[in-house]
Enzyme design. Structure first.
Site, PDB file in Angstrom:
ATOM      1  N   LYS A 198       0.841  -1.197   0.000  1.00 20.93           N
ATOM      2  CA  LYS A 198       0.000   0.000   0.000  1.00 20.93           C
ATOM      3  C   LYS A 198       0.876   1.246   0.000  1.00 20.93           C
ATOM      4  O   LYS A 198       1.820   1.357   0.789  1.00 20.93           O
ATOM      5  CB  LYS A 198      -0.924   0.056   1.217  1.00 20.93           C
ATOM      6  CG  LYS A 198      -1.774   1.329   1.222  1.00 20.93           C
ATOM      7  CD  LYS A 198      -2.600   1.519   2.476  1.00 20.93           C
ATOM      8  CE  LYS A 198      -3.366   2.845   2.413  1.00 20.93           C
ATOM      9  NZ  LYS A 198      -4.150   3.105   3.637  1.00 20.93           N
ATOM     10  N   GLU A 248      -9.939  13.265  10.427  1.00 19.93           N
ATOM     11  CA  GLU A 248      -9.141  12.185  11.014  1.00 19.93           C
ATOM     12  C   GLU A 248      -8.381  12.606  12.260  1.00 19.93           C
ATOM     13  O   GLU A 248      -7.587  13.557  12.237  1.00 19.93           O
ATOM     14  CB  GLU A 248      -8.148  11.649   9.973  1.00 19.93           C
ATOM     15  CG  GLU A 248      -7.348  10.456  10.447  1.00 19.93           C
ATOM     16  CD  GLU A 248      -6.533   9.815   9.339  1.00 19.93           C
ATOM     17  OE1 GLU A 248      -5.796   8.856   9.626  1.00 19.93           O
ATOM     18  OE2 GLU A 248      -6.626  10.268   8.187  1.00 19.93           O
ATOM     19  N   GLU A 292      -7.666  -1.738   3.042  1.00 18.64           N
ATOM     20  CA  GLU A 292      -7.000  -0.451   3.258  1.00 18.64           C
ATOM     21  C   GLU A 292      -7.116  -0.035   4.721  1.00 18.64           C
ATOM     22  O   GLU A 292      -6.157   0.457   5.321  1.00 18.64           O
ATOM     23  CB  GLU A 292      -7.622   0.606   2.350  1.00 18.64           C
ATOM     24  CG  GLU A 292      -6.914   1.952   2.396  1.00 18.64           C
ATOM     25  CD  GLU A 292      -7.458   2.942   1.387  1.00 18.64           C
ATOM     26  OE1 GLU A 292      -7.000   4.100   1.414  1.00 18.64           O
ATOM     27  OE2 GLU A 292      -8.328   2.572   0.580  1.00 18.64           O
ATOM     28  N   GLU A 425     -11.697   9.517  -6.876  1.00 21.06           N
ATOM     29  CA  GLU A 425     -11.714   9.686  -5.419  1.00 21.06           C
ATOM     30  C   GLU A 425     -11.020  10.985  -5.028  1.00 21.06           C
ATOM     31  O   GLU A 425     -11.473  11.695  -4.121  1.00 21.06           O
ATOM     32  CB  GLU A 425     -11.042   8.501  -4.726  1.00 21.06           C
ATOM     33  CG  GLU A 425     -11.036   8.637  -3.208  1.00 21.06           C
ATOM     34  CD  GLU A 425     -10.450   7.431  -2.504  1.00 21.06           C
ATOM     35  OE1 GLU A 425      -9.784   7.631  -1.465  1.00 21.06           O
ATOM     36  OE2 GLU A 425     -10.664   6.294  -2.967  1.00 21.06           O
ATOM     37  N   LYS A 429     -12.802  14.064  -2.899  1.00 17.71           N
ATOM     38  CA  LYS A 429     -12.225  14.714  -1.720  1.00 17.71           C
ATOM     39  C   LYS A 429     -11.999  16.207  -1.977  1.00 17.71           C
ATOM     40  O   LYS A 429     -12.234  17.042  -1.091  1.00 17.71           O
ATOM     41  CB  LYS A 429     -10.921  14.020  -1.327  1.00 17.71           C
ATOM     42  CG  LYS A 429     -11.143  12.601  -0.817  1.00 17.71           C
ATOM     43  CD  LYS A 429      -9.844  11.866  -0.577  1.00 17.71           C
ATOM     44  CE  LYS A 429     -10.109  10.459  -0.026  1.00 17.71           C
ATOM     45  NZ  LYS A 429      -8.869   9.666   0.133  1.00 17.71           N
TER      46      LYS A 429
END
Length: 439
Positions: A198, A248, A292, A425, A429
């Site tokens: 990743k 986050e 993920e 994506e 965002k």
């Protein structure tokens, strides 16, 4: 301002007293918008922090102490409770990546910059206080009183924030879409995925406007549009300001209790409740997005080994935002008595949610591919005190620099990723930030 007058009176009462160490003076204050107050002040730095739970909000001005090296953060641990009754609070941030030198538009932010402010405006619950901080050290008594008085005398009433935002004139993406597709064709090769399963790659979108854009007005608009986020702002000079509306949390520490989370895996929201619920259900079942998220919470738990006595992770849940929704798993740990914030930041940051896994190899690949500096984008931004510390991961963020606005977005690339879908994506965002121009 009545609070300003009360603090000046408290300062006058200190002139004949012998003081040592940290001293905090407080006065209750009525204010509508901390961002509106901060925007009008002539002092720098200007720093803003608003917790995602919306019960903690801070605005800070000036600096009486400053740390610019990550190794200096160890000095903030093990402090005795001062006579002020509350510990000093240092506000600041760490760059995403410590290794490359921070240059260009990020230079004044550096790899690390924390300040103990001269002035704080603190709102906790329904109570708001104006605070003046002093640090008496040796023979600096007269100088501290003079500096504090000058800072208080410069304070201005809050101003009205502008909900109108100037029209965009130009947009430039780095990388552009052809380069992005080239990157992903490289990192999604089976042999490459065996080495780096990743990696999180980012895009910088640079906007030019028809008129001058004030970053504090923009942050206030983001705050109105995305209430379920952390909202932060750091302005060390008139030329640059870093702002973020981040969903986050990196971690919150209250004494020995640590609260963190794995936020990774996303899907759009449409505004239709039934359709959004269906998208959320599909997200929780999607193998690529679950993998993920697993990379992130597994890595955090592993890195807490040796720092925490116990650590547990919750079941997967959905964090819904206005334009997007994410998979979130909450992590709670009890820290060992000797564990300090500098160790947590060193071990946990950056997480695989913004870097990749394994960390060193993913960071090396990011340095090789990305032409733009991330600076504090995806960095750790927050505050440190002896009893409570809190940091957000500075995603959904922008750097306002000399009337340009650089907006940053990222996507986790791993087995099952599709180059076109990941580009979309990034746009989803970005739209969560650009949406304030359309609402």
């Amino acid at each position: 301002m009545l609070a300003q007058t009360h603090l000046l009176e408290q300062l006058d009462a200190l002139t004949a007293a012998e003081q040592q160490g940290f001293v905090r003076l407080r006065a209750a204050m009525d204010v509508t918008s901390l961002i509106g107050w901060l925007k009008e002040q002539p002092l720098f730095p200007r720093i803003y922090w608003h917790a995602r739970e919306r019960d903690r909000e801070f605005a800070a001005l000036g600096a009486i102490r400053e740390l610019t090296d990550p190794t200096q953060l160890a000095s903030l641990t093990g402090q005795l409770r001062p006579t002020a009754g509350s510990y000093p609070r240092y506000y600041g941030g760490l760059a995403f990546d410590y290794q490359p030198p921070v240059t260009g538009e990020w230079q004044e932010f550096g790899q690390c910059r924390f300040v103990l402010p001269r002035i704080e405006l603190i709102r906790q619950g329904n109570q708001t206080e104006l605070v003046c901080n002093l640090w008496f050290d040796g023979n600096n008594h007269a100088h501290e009183l003079t500096s504090a008085r000058e800072a208080l005398q410069q304070l201005q009433p809050e101003t009205t924030l502008t909900h109108y935002l100037p029209a965009q004139r130009e947009r430039h993406d780095t990388p552009d879409k052809p380069r992005w597709m080239q990157w992903l064709s490289q990192v999604l090769q089976p042999d490459a995925l065996k080495i780096i399963p990743k990696v999180v790659l980012s895009r910088r979108t640079t906007l030019q406007f028809s008129e001058t854009l004030n970053p504090w007005d923009l942050l206030a608009n983001w705050q109105s549009a995305t209430p379920a986020c952390f909202h932060i702002g750091y302005q060390f000079s008139p030329e640059s300001c870093f702002i973020a509306s981040s969903p986050e949390r990196l971690y919150r520490r209250h004494d020995r209790q640590l609260f963190s989370e794995a936020l990774a895996g996303s899907t759009p929201r449409t505004g239709d409740a039934e359709q959004d619920a269906e998208l959320a259900s599909l997200l929780l079942q999607d193998g690529k997005n679950r993998l993920e998220n697993r990379f992130v919470h597994t890595d955090i738990l592993t890195r807490l080994d040796g720092l925490a006595d116990t650590a547990v992770v919750s079941e997967a849940q959905i964090l819904p935002l206005k334009h997007i929704q994410h998979i979130k798993r909450e992590i709670e740990a009890t820290l060992l008595p000797e564990t300090a914030d500098w160790q947590l930041l060193q071990k946990v940051h950056p997480t695989p949610a913004v870097g990749g896994s394994p960390r060193r190899k993913a960071l090396s690949q990011i340095r090789e591919l990305e032409q733009h500096q991330r600076g504090w984008y995806a960095g750790a931004c927050g505050f440190i005190s002896e009893d409570v510390s809190e940091f957000t991961v500075a995603i959904r963020s922008g750097l306002w620099h000399q009337n340009q606005l650089h907006l940053y977005t990222g996507a986790g690339i791993l087995t099952g990723s599709d180059a076109e879908a990941e580009w979309q994506e990034l746009d989803t965002k970005l739209n969560s930030m650009l949406g304030v121009w359309n609402d």
